[in-house]
Motif scaffolding. Sequence first.
Motif, PDB file in Angstrom:
ATOM      1  N   ILE A 103      52.620  24.793  39.978  1.00  0.00           N
ATOM      2  CA  ILE A 103      51.423  25.632  39.926  1.00  0.00           C
ATOM      3  C   ILE A 103      50.955  25.829  38.489  1.00  0.00           C
ATOM      4  CG2 ILE A 103      50.491  27.932  40.445  1.00  0.00           C
ATOM      5  CD1 ILE A 103      52.509  28.041  42.782  1.00  0.00           C
ATOM      6  N   ARG A 104      51.917  26.077  37.607  1.00  0.00           N
ATOM      7  CA  ARG A 104      51.603  26.370  36.204  1.00  0.00           C
ATOM      8  C   ARG A 104      50.950  25.174  35.511  1.00  0.00           C
ATOM      9  NH1 ARG A 104      50.413  26.219  31.689  1.00  0.00           N
ATOM     10  NH2 ARG A 104      51.578  26.796  29.815  1.00  0.00           N
ATOM     11  N   HIS A 105      51.457  23.960  35.761  1.00  0.00           N
ATOM     12  CA  HIS A 105      50.948  22.783  35.059  1.00  0.00           C
ATOM     13  C   HIS A 105      50.122  21.850  35.942  1.00  0.00           C
ATOM     14  CE1 HIS A 105      53.147  23.628  31.352  1.00  0.00           C
ATOM     15  NE2 HIS A 105      54.171  23.958  32.106  1.00  0.00           N
ATOM     16  N   GLY A 106      50.337  21.910  37.251  1.00  0.00           N
ATOM     17  CA  GLY A 106      49.573  21.047  38.149  1.00  0.00           C
ATOM     18  C   GLY A 106      48.408  21.751  38.799  1.00  0.00           C
ATOM     19  N   GLY A 107      48.351  23.087  38.679  1.00  0.00           N
ATOM     20  CA  GLY A 107      47.249  23.831  39.274  1.00  0.00           C
ATOM     21  C   GLY A 107      47.247  23.810  40.788  1.00  0.00           C
ATOM     22  N   LEU A 108      48.407  23.568  41.424  1.00  0.00           N
ATOM     23  CA  LEU A 108      48.454  23.535  42.885  1.00  0.00           C
ATOM     24  C   LEU A 108      48.282  24.935  43.462  1.00  0.00           C
ATOM     25  CD1 LEU A 108      49.854  20.771  42.125  1.00  0.00           C
ATOM     26  CD2 LEU A 108      51.157  21.041  44.241  1.00  0.00           C
TER      27      LEU A 108
END
Length: 326
Positions: A42-47
Amino acid sequence: MKYLSAETLSQLDAAWNTWVGQARTRKQKCIRLRLHFIYLLIRHGGLRLGEAIELDEKRDLVFSTSTIRVQGERDIQVPEQVMAALLRIVEDPVVNGLKGGLTHVDPGYVRKNFYMVAENAGVDRSMGGPRVLRHSRGAELLNHGIPVSIVQKFLGLQSPVQAVQLKDFQDGEARQILHAHLRRETLRHTSARNAFAGTITSIAENGTMAEVVLASLSGLEVRATISVESMQSLGLHEGQTVMATVKAPWVVVSRPGTETSCANNFPGRVLFVREDSLMASVRLRLDDGTGMAALMTAEAVRRLDVQVDMPCTVSFAAMAVVLNPA
């Protein structure tokens, strides 16, 4: 829309690493690694949280290209150091038995722990949740000059208004723009020079060797010769984004217009020269802005009369190029 500053994100990253490192039992380490894995997605992939907990790490992570596949929707590239962190978790013995279910954790439990780690970091608990982290990744990309419509595309935002904003960008164009940013992110974490990020436009096999042609993001055509075995082990194919690098001793500097036997010849300019009695380090910039470094003998520098701001030709052989999926 709420999002975290770069400084607060760094605090949060450190708090997560500390929290995982403080696990006292195998069971506790397992769940903390799983939650940290979701955090990185979530933090780096924006999922979205729902996308992260449905992910199959065996199927949806392409480690060779630092790509996260969100099934049926989009592919997301993340910085190489982030993919390396994800791989370390996948290969940790305490999570080995999960077999594709590493992220399959109750969403309520995920949120509860995200809020707790935020509090450990001295951050308002409501600002440490998955939604804010996702928006923070978007803000991070925007702050690095990525157009808003590209950010929307890679975060998977699809409202009618956003779809209109996206209409001028094809998937390939969007991937190129985002990759340019990821290359800058990667280079900030390394001392790499002589690096060209781009897309493979052709591969020609000739017995045991193959010529790979790369179109860089700035439009340069870089040629590399590698063994067919290496090409196959790297999984190289046309249309793939790769990084081509050349070591400084293999870079040749000559006067403009000089004919060389090298497959790669680009115009550039000398930035500075640093030499001792035997060797010289020459820093250059190609006309497209790519930074280069060459290691030459001091005698060659004197013979060519290499000086600051001198126009030159920068050359290197196809055999000197190392390719790695970006």
